[in-house]
Design a protein around this motif. Structure first.
Motif, PDB file in Angstrom:
ATOM      1  N   UNK A 210       0.707  -1.124  -0.093  1.00 18.45           N
ATOM      2  CA  UNK A 210      -0.149   0.093   0.160  1.00 18.45           C
ATOM      3  C   UNK A 210       0.699   1.239  -0.025  1.00 18.45           C
ATOM      4  N   UNK A 211       2.076   1.254   0.602  1.00 20.91           N
ATOM      5  CA  UNK A 211       2.737   2.181   0.656  1.00 20.91           C
ATOM      6  C   UNK A 211       4.008   2.204  -0.422  1.00 20.91           C
ATOM      7  N   UNK A 212       4.578   1.024  -0.896  1.00 23.56           N
ATOM      8  CA  UNK A 212       5.520   0.953  -1.796  1.00 23.56           C
ATOM      9  C   UNK A 212       5.058   1.038  -3.162  1.00 23.56           C
ATOM     10  N   UNK A 213       3.804   0.281  -3.404  1.00 26.62           N
ATOM     11  CA  UNK A 213       3.287   0.339  -4.559  1.00 26.62           C
ATOM     12  C   UNK A 213       1.978   0.785  -5.138  1.00 26.62           C
ATOM     13  N   UNK A 214       1.436   2.019  -4.275  1.00 29.12           N
ATOM     14  CA  UNK A 214       0.423   2.474  -4.409  1.00 29.12           C
ATOM     15  C   UNK A 214      -0.026   2.914  -5.722  1.00 29.12           C
ATOM     16  N   UNK A 215      -1.176   2.838  -6.041  1.00 32.25           N
ATOM     17  CA  UNK A 215      -1.689   3.267  -7.541  1.00 32.25           C
ATOM     18  C   UNK A 215      -1.556   4.753  -7.668  1.00 32.25           C
ATOM     19  N   UNK A 216      -1.449   5.473  -6.591  1.00 34.20           N
ATOM     20  CA  UNK A 216      -1.400   6.854  -6.582  1.00 34.20           C
ATOM     21  C   UNK A 216      -0.067   7.164  -7.439  1.00 34.20           C
ATOM     22  N   UNK A 217       0.854   6.300  -7.382  1.00 40.02           N
ATOM     23  CA  UNK A 217       2.308   6.699  -7.975  1.00 40.02           C
ATOM     24  C   UNK A 217       2.135   6.466  -9.525  1.00 40.02           C
ATOM     25  N   UNK A 218       1.251   5.981  -9.939  1.00 41.15           N
ATOM     26  CA  UNK A 218       0.943   5.612 -11.363  1.00 41.15           C
ATOM     27  C   UNK A 218       0.139   6.652 -12.111  1.00 41.15           C
ATOM     28  N   UNK A 219       0.092   7.952 -11.577  1.00 39.96           N
ATOM     29  CA  UNK A 219      -1.016   8.812 -12.084  1.00 39.96           C
ATOM     30  C   UNK A 219      -0.281   9.851 -13.063  1.00 39.96           C
ATOM     31  N   UNK A 220       0.850   9.863 -13.136  1.00 42.20           N
ATOM     32  CA  UNK A 220       1.732  10.957 -13.980  1.00 42.20           C
ATOM     33  C   UNK A 220       1.719  12.362 -13.144  1.00 42.20           C
ATOM     34  N   UNK A 221       2.091  13.411 -13.605  1.00 46.67           N
ATOM     35  CA  UNK A 221       2.106  14.727 -13.191  1.00 46.67           C
ATOM     36  C   UNK A 221       0.646  15.067 -12.701  1.00 46.67           C
ATOM     37  N   UNK A 222       0.841  16.135 -11.462  1.00 52.90           N
ATOM     38  CA  UNK A 222      -0.275  16.267 -10.763  1.00 52.90           C
ATOM     39  C   UNK A 222      -1.014  17.333 -11.686  1.00 52.90           C
ATOM     40  N   UNK A 223      -2.267  17.086 -11.582  1.00 54.25           N
ATOM     41  CA  UNK A 223      -3.050  17.965 -12.556  1.00 54.25           C
ATOM     42  C   UNK A 223      -2.872  19.437 -12.353  1.00 54.25           C
ATOM     43  N   UNK A 224      -2.729  20.295 -13.283  1.00 52.01           N
ATOM     44  CA  UNK A 224      -2.902  21.718 -13.214  1.00 52.01           C
ATOM     45  C   UNK A 224      -4.236  22.063 -13.217  1.00 52.01           C
ATOM     46  N   UNK A 225      -4.778  22.639 -12.197  1.00 54.65           N
ATOM     47  CA  UNK A 225      -6.230  22.952 -12.082  1.00 54.65           C
ATOM     48  C   UNK A 225      -6.323  24.845 -12.393  1.00 54.65           C
ATOM     49  N   UNK A 226      -5.439  25.273 -12.705  1.00 57.77           N
ATOM     50  CA  UNK A 226      -5.320  26.878 -13.023  1.00 57.77           C
ATOM     51  C   UNK A 226      -5.702  27.665 -11.678  1.00 57.77           C
ATOM     52  N   UNK A 227      -5.006  27.060 -10.488  1.00 57.31           N
ATOM     53  CA  UNK A 227      -5.174  27.735  -9.386  1.00 57.31           C
ATOM     54  C   UNK A 227      -4.684  29.100  -9.258  1.00 57.31           C
ATOM     55  N   UNK A 228      -5.928  29.952  -8.949  1.00 63.57           N
ATOM     56  CA  UNK A 228      -5.572  31.297  -8.716  1.00 63.57           C
ATOM     57  C   UNK A 228      -6.116  31.590  -7.345  1.00 63.57           C
ATOM     58  N   UNK A 229      -5.455  31.504  -6.127  1.00 68.45           N
ATOM     59  CA  UNK A 229      -5.958  31.933  -4.873  1.00 68.45           C
ATOM     60  C   UNK A 229      -6.086  33.354  -4.609  1.00 68.45           C
ATOM     61  N   UNK A 230      -5.483  34.194  -5.553  1.00 67.45           N
ATOM     62  CA  UNK A 230      -5.618  35.426  -5.388  1.00 67.45           C
ATOM     63  C   UNK A 230      -4.333  36.099  -4.273  1.00 67.45           C
ATOM     64  N   UNK A 231      -4.661  37.578  -4.310  1.00 72.10           N
ATOM     65  CA  UNK A 231      -3.739  38.342  -3.390  1.00 72.10           C
ATOM     66  C   UNK A 231      -3.796  37.988  -1.843  1.00 72.10           C
ATOM     67  N   UNK A 232      -2.888  38.472  -1.298  1.00 76.83           N
ATOM     68  CA  UNK A 232      -2.909  38.188   0.251  1.00 76.83           C
ATOM     69  C   UNK A 232      -2.366  39.271   0.882  1.00 76.83           C
ATOM     70  N   UNK A 233      -3.185  40.402   1.094  1.00 74.57           N
ATOM     71  CA  UNK A 233      -2.680  41.588   1.584  1.00 74.57           C
ATOM     72  C   UNK A 233      -2.659  41.306   3.141  1.00 74.57           C
TER      73      UNK A 233
END
Length: 278
Positions: free
Chosen positions: A51-74
């Motif tokens: 579950x740790x060494x061969x988890x399926x999450x390792x075979x999913x390629x690059x993390x999906x770019x979701x066009x994250x724009x959290x905005x400014x932080x004044x």
């Protein structure tokens, strides 16, 4: 990561987020309560290890770019800070939700609780000096907004902190922690430290993979990222009396590994050599 077994029911306390400006370094602390309240598995560690060494999450390629724009932080705005935390969490939900779908693994979002004062949680009392943590008992990320952070917020450091905490949720939800918990339950002190390092370094690598989706220059500069990595290299291990997070250079190496690859598959600390997780 200071481990207090009896008092806090397997509570892990850590401080590993650089909320640093390029001019001056400051440290944001976080606590991780990954297994408090969890039932002890009756399976052997060897049965769970895949579950740790061969988890399926390792075979999913690059993390999906979701066009994250959290905005400014004044500075000085609690509402802007809350909005930033919420938006970053939404980005993390979208990015990791897509990865879990690729892996054909069930996915659930963590809860986000934003607080302005320390609270007790299902995982125990609030840890001294902590600004945020993930509790697996209720799968909640707690984020504390302090007056100090309001005066001088550093969006990169805050987003990286949240991405690290979310990395622990990924470990919990993908069942990587099923192995971790079982192995810890039968391990001696030195092995527990080694397992802790693998868990924390993986979360740091996962955070780097997410931060790589924000590297277009609008959210943070290359100079700020390089500064943050260098801060970890020099200071990442200084807060801890025992080596449960990894040495500073090791933390920086896994952070960089995740950032450069952008892929969870590069973050398999459980199959890595002991030398690379010191």
């Amino acid at each position: 990561m200071a481990l207090t077994m009896a008092v806090t029911s397997q509570v892990f306390v850590l401080a590993d987020a650089a909320t640093a400006s390029v001019a001056a370094g400051k440290q944001t602390q976080q606590a991780v309560h990954p297994l408090a309240g969890a039932a002890v598995s009756t399976q052997s560690a060897s049965a769970n290890k895949a579950l740790a060494t061969k988890n399926r999450i390792y075979r999913t390629g690059r993390l999906t770019d979701v066009n994250c724009s959290p905005g400014a932080l004044p500075s000085g705005s609690t509402s802007a800070y809350k909005r930033f935390l919420t938006r970053v969490t939404n980005c993390l939900n979208k990015a990791w939700g897509a990865q879990f779908r690729k892996a054909r693994l069930p996915f659930s979002k963590p809860r986000l609780r934003i607080i302005t004062r320390k609270v007790n949680t299902p995982c125990g009392r609030w840890s001294t000096g902590a600004d945020g943590y993930y509790c697996s008992s209720n799968r909640t990320m707690y984020m504390l907004i302090t007056k100090k952070q309001l005066r001088q917020p550093f969006p990169l450091g805050i987003a990286r902190l949240m991405a690290h905490e979310y990395g622990h949720h990924v470990q919990q939800t993908s069942k990587i922690w099923s192995y971790y918990w079982t192995a810890r339950n039968s391990a001696g002190r030195s092995q527990r430290l080694a397992l802790s390092r693998r868990s924390e370094l993986q979360a740091e690598c996962f955070s780097g993979a997410f931060m790589s989706t924000l590297r277009d220059g609008s959210q943070f500069s290359d100079q700020q990222w390089d500064y943050t990595v260098d801060w970890f290299r020099k200071n990442g291990a200084k807060a801890w009396p025992q080596n449960d997070h990894g040495r500073g250079p090791t933390q920086a190496a896994w952070m960089t590994r995740g950032y450069n690859s952008g892929a969870p598959g590069s973050c398999n600390t459980w199959a890595a050599s002991a030398r690379s997780t010191t």
